[in-house]
Design an enzyme around this catalytic site. Structure first.
Site, PDB file in Angstrom:
ATOM      1  N   ARG A 201      35.578  85.014  69.492  1.00 19.14           N
ATOM      2  CA  ARG A 201      37.037  85.513  69.108  1.00 19.14           C
ATOM      3  C   ARG A 201      36.835  87.070  69.241  1.00 19.14           C
ATOM      4  O   ARG A 201      35.921  87.779  68.916  1.00 19.14           O
ATOM      5  CB  ARG A 201      37.706  84.948  67.979  1.00 19.14           C
ATOM      6  CG  ARG A 201      36.840  85.182  66.615  1.00 19.14           C
ATOM      7  CD  ARG A 201      37.700  84.706  65.364  1.00 19.14           C
ATOM      8  NE  ARG A 201      37.078  85.254  64.288  1.00 19.14           N
ATOM      9  CZ  ARG A 201      37.666  85.221  62.883  1.00 19.14           C
ATOM     10  NH1 ARG A 201      38.716  84.584  62.910  1.00 19.14           N
ATOM     11  NH2 ARG A 201      36.904  85.603  62.047  1.00 19.14           N
TER      12      ARG A 201
ATOM     13  N   ARG B 246      50.416  69.564  64.000  1.00 17.14           N
ATOM     14  CA  ARG B 246      51.866  69.996  63.353  1.00 17.14           C
ATOM     15  C   ARG B 246      52.840  69.566  64.252  1.00 17.14           C
ATOM     16  O   ARG B 246      53.072  70.090  65.365  1.00 17.14           O
ATOM     17  CB  ARG B 246      51.920  71.198  62.790  1.00 17.14           C
ATOM     18  CG  ARG B 246      50.972  71.696  61.704  1.00 17.14           C
ATOM     19  CD  ARG B 246      51.204  73.250  61.363  1.00 17.14           C
ATOM     20  NE  ARG B 246      50.199  73.424  60.156  1.00 17.14           N
ATOM     21  CZ  ARG B 246      49.807  74.690  59.792  1.00 17.14           C
ATOM     22  NH1 ARG B 246      50.649  75.682  60.356  1.00 17.14           N
ATOM     23  NH2 ARG B 246      49.182  74.806  58.983  1.00 17.14           N
TER      24      ARG B 246
ATOM     25  N   ASP C   4      35.517  80.750  49.364  1.00 16.18           N
ATOM     26  CA  ASP C   4      36.413  81.746  50.084  1.00 16.18           C
ATOM     27  C   ASP C   4      36.690  82.560  48.921  1.00 16.18           C
ATOM     28  O   ASP C   4      36.182  82.495  47.810  1.00 16.18           O
ATOM     29  CB  ASP C   4      37.839  80.882  50.156  1.00 16.18           C
ATOM     30  CG  ASP C   4      38.047  80.432  51.832  1.00 16.18           C
ATOM     31  OD1 ASP C   4      37.368  81.077  52.522  1.00 16.18           O
ATOM     32  OD2 ASP C   4      38.591  79.362  52.069  1.00 16.18           O
TER      33      ASP C   4
ATOM     34  N   TYR D 280      29.484  78.272  50.289  1.00 11.16           N
ATOM     35  CA  TYR D 280      30.429  79.125  50.860  1.00 11.16           C
ATOM     36  C   TYR D 280      31.836  79.141  49.911  1.00 11.16           C
ATOM     37  O   TYR D 280      32.326  78.065  49.600  1.00 11.16           O
ATOM     38  CB  TYR D 280      30.690  78.365  52.394  1.00 11.16           C
ATOM     39  CG  TYR D 280      32.227  79.204  52.968  1.00 11.16           C
ATOM     40  CD1 TYR D 280      31.822  80.200  53.458  1.00 11.16           C
ATOM     41  CD2 TYR D 280      33.540  79.024  52.654  1.00 11.16           C
ATOM     42  CE1 TYR D 280      32.873  81.135  53.978  1.00 11.16           C
ATOM     43  CE2 TYR D 280      34.469  79.898  53.080  1.00 11.16           C
ATOM     44  CZ  TYR D 280      34.138  81.023  53.893  1.00 11.16           C
ATOM     45  OH  TYR D 280      35.244  81.797  54.152  1.00 11.16           O
TER      46      TYR D 280
ATOM     47  N   ARG E 152      24.018  80.396  58.800  1.00  7.89           N
ATOM     48  CA  ARG E 152      24.587  80.625  60.296  1.00  7.89           C
ATOM     49  C   ARG E 152      25.031  82.133  60.374  1.00  7.89           C
ATOM     50  O   ARG E 152      25.677  82.596  59.113  1.00  7.89           O
ATOM     51  CB  ARG E 152      25.870  79.560  60.314  1.00  7.89           C
ATOM     52  CG  ARG E 152      25.272  78.157  61.162  1.00  7.89           C
ATOM     53  CD  ARG E 152      26.379  77.570  61.687  1.00  7.89           C
ATOM     54  NE  ARG E 152      27.482  77.302  61.112  1.00  7.89           N
ATOM     55  CZ  ARG E 152      28.694  77.670  61.560  1.00  7.89           C
ATOM     56  NH1 ARG E 152      28.823  78.674  62.611  1.00  7.89           N
ATOM     57  NH2 ARG E 152      29.914  77.539  60.546  1.00  7.89           N
TER      58      ARG E 152
ATOM     59  N   ARG F 120      38.990  65.723  60.536  1.00  5.97           N
ATOM     60  CA  ARG F 120      40.324  65.625  60.982  1.00  5.97           C
ATOM     61  C   ARG F 120      40.703  66.773  61.807  1.00  5.97           C
ATOM     62  O   ARG F 120      39.947  67.964  61.818  1.00  5.97           O
ATOM     63  CB  ARG F 120      41.168  65.916  59.610  1.00  5.97           C
ATOM     64  CG  ARG F 120      41.048  64.869  58.409  1.00  5.97           C
ATOM     65  CD  ARG F 120      41.882  65.235  57.327  1.00  5.97           C
ATOM     66  NE  ARG F 120      41.858  66.644  56.899  1.00  5.97           N
ATOM     67  CZ  ARG F 120      42.928  67.380  56.737  1.00  5.97           C
ATOM     68  NH1 ARG F 120      44.090  66.871  57.024  1.00  5.97           N
ATOM     69  NH2 ARG F 120      42.579  68.677  56.539  1.00  5.97           N
TER      70      ARG F 120
ATOM     71  N   GLU G 144      33.189  88.795  68.205  1.00  8.86           N
ATOM     72  CA  GLU G 144      32.384  87.799  67.495  1.00  8.86           C
ATOM     73  C   GLU G 144      31.522  87.099  68.224  1.00  8.86           C
ATOM     74  O   GLU G 144      32.096  86.125  69.086  1.00  8.86           O
ATOM     75  CB  GLU G 144      33.378  87.091  66.516  1.00  8.86           C
ATOM     76  CG  GLU G 144      33.786  87.922  65.374  1.00  8.86           C
ATOM     77  CD  GLU G 144      34.353  87.188  64.188  1.00  8.86           C
ATOM     78  OE1 GLU G 144      35.238  87.688  63.436  1.00  8.86           O
ATOM     79  OE2 GLU G 144      34.107  86.057  63.946  1.00  8.86           O
TER      80      GLU G 144
END
Ligand code: FAD
Length: 369
Positions: free
Chosen positions: A277, A173, A353, A351, A246, A169, A303
């Site tokens: 970034r 917005r 958060d 992973y 990774r 997806r 990064e």
């Protein structure tokens, strides 16, 4: 004799230790690093709380988790609104009406939707690679300027050679909403994450620069039970093989100026710029110190996406079939280890958060304490 030896002073280990301590257990926390906090460790440099192992923004929809962390830190009102830089052109992220206005000059949501619909038609039939998939979702302009280069740098491959399922997806917005996370609660602990972890570990013995696996025999003698938050494959001396990660590489710079990019995160979405970034850490706390004074210098981290090899810092687990199967085998071995709890992002090769880490360790505490 300790009741628990907690290996790792990251978020998982610190909360486990804190909860066990509250229950009257005797706890020893060790970490092989010279500092507490694991990957959320922040270091103060020129008054700026620098996120040493990557930018961390706390966000959650879980009220209990939010209330829990607020017992140990005051969170500021930071809202993640990254900016994309495509060859000097700046766009708002995630894709929203500001982005579409800049891209096409459209003003209304209908105009924006019409533009996207028109460009999506380019792909006929089922997309066969990531490029076609992205264009079929948001059209060519957004793909070319905001997705292609960034994704290619992240994966080290052309989008045409990447499978379409990587992007399922791409939220669009049709509102002027730059808030990246769809979370009820969001913020950064005032004074840095390290202070929050310090508060959790208050009154608990912590020994740093101690590698559990190098001193396992003696350390095991110190406690009834072990909570291990290091890499699960390392615990078993990689005997079934290495779990892959990774990786990210950071290039840090202290600059003698107050403002470099005016935002905490700027993504470089062209292919030519080698970094993905730049984080300018002071903007996580609005460029001010704890007394509210403006900070004269700034600290930035470029990064880079990098290949991981055994021995490198593990960052993101690779949840493909090969690694998931290998983890399942290690998990079977782990279940046979009496008196050892494997937890956290490395112990469970998952992973998480931060809010998921908090929820997971609190569940474990309810189960075992
Ligand atoms: P860690 O923090 O890794 O702690 C494990 C600790 O164990 C480390 O301190 C390590 O030194 C120690 N250890 C390992 N082996 C040994 C040993 N043999 N002996 C002694 N000590 C040992 N989450 C968010 O919610 N928002 C974000 O914006 C976000 N950004 C992220 C960015 C990056 C680059 C990464 C990789 C993750 C990000 N996360 C983010 C996730 C977040 O970092 C994790 O949820 C959290 O750090 C997990 O805590 P942990 O205690 O499980 O692991």
């Amino acid at each position: 004799m300790f009741d628990y030896l907690v290996v790792g002073s990251g978020l998982y280990g610190a909360i486990f230790a804190c909860e066990a301590n509250k229950k009257g257990k005797k706890v020893l926390v060790i970490d092989k690093r010279p500092n507490i906090g694991g990957n959320i460790y922040t270091e103060k440099i020129e008054g700026i709380n620098v996120h040493k192992y990557g930018a961390h923004i706390f966000h959650t929809n879980n009220k209990k988790v939010w209330e829990y962390v607020n017992e140990y830190a005051t969170f500021n009102r930071f809202t993640n609104s990254p900016v994309a830089n495509y060859k000097g052109e700046l766009f708002s992220l995630p894709f929203n009406m500001y982005t579409f206005n800049k891209m096409w000059g459209v003003v209304t949501p209908e105009e924006a939707m019409a533009k996207i619909e028109e460009q999506r038609k380019e792909i006929k039939g089922e997309p066969t690679n990531l490029e076609e998939q992205a264009i079929s979702l948001v059209g060519r302009d957004i793909y070319e300027k905001l997705i292609k280069g960034y994704t290619e740098k992240q994966w080290g491959r052309d989008c045409k050679d990447l499978p379409s399922f990587i992007i399922k997806r791409l939220p669009v917005r049709l509102t002027f909403d730059n808030n990246y996370f769809n979370a009820l609660y969001q913020g950064i602990p005032v004074g840095g994450y390290t202070k929050m972890i310090e508060n959790m570990l208050d009154g608990i013995e912590v020994r740093l620069n101690v590698d559990y696996l190098e001193n396992k025999e003696e350390l095991d003698k110190l406690a009834e039970k072990v909570v291990y938050t290091g890499p699960i494959d390392a615990y078993f001396d990689y005997k079934l093989g290495y779990l892959e990660y990774r990786s990210v590489r950071f290039e840090n710079e202290l600059l003698d100026k107050p403002n470099f990019q005016g935002n905490a995160a700027v993504n470089y979405t062209d292919r030519e710029t080698p970094w993905t970034r730049i984080i300018e850490h002071k903007w996580f706390e609005f460029g001010k110190d704890e007394e509210g004074n403006d900070l004269p210098k700034t600290y930035i981290s470029r990064e880079y996406s990098s290949e991981w090899k055994p021995g490198d810092e593990p960052y993101y687990p690779v949840n493909d079939e090969k690694n998931s199967n290998l983890y399942a085998e290690y998990k079977e071995l782990a279940e046979k280890e009496e008196n050892v709890i494997f937890g956290g992002r490395l112990g469970e090769y998952k992973y998480y958060d931060m809010d998921a880490t908090v929820a997971s360790v609190l569940n474990k505490c309810n189960e075992v304490l």
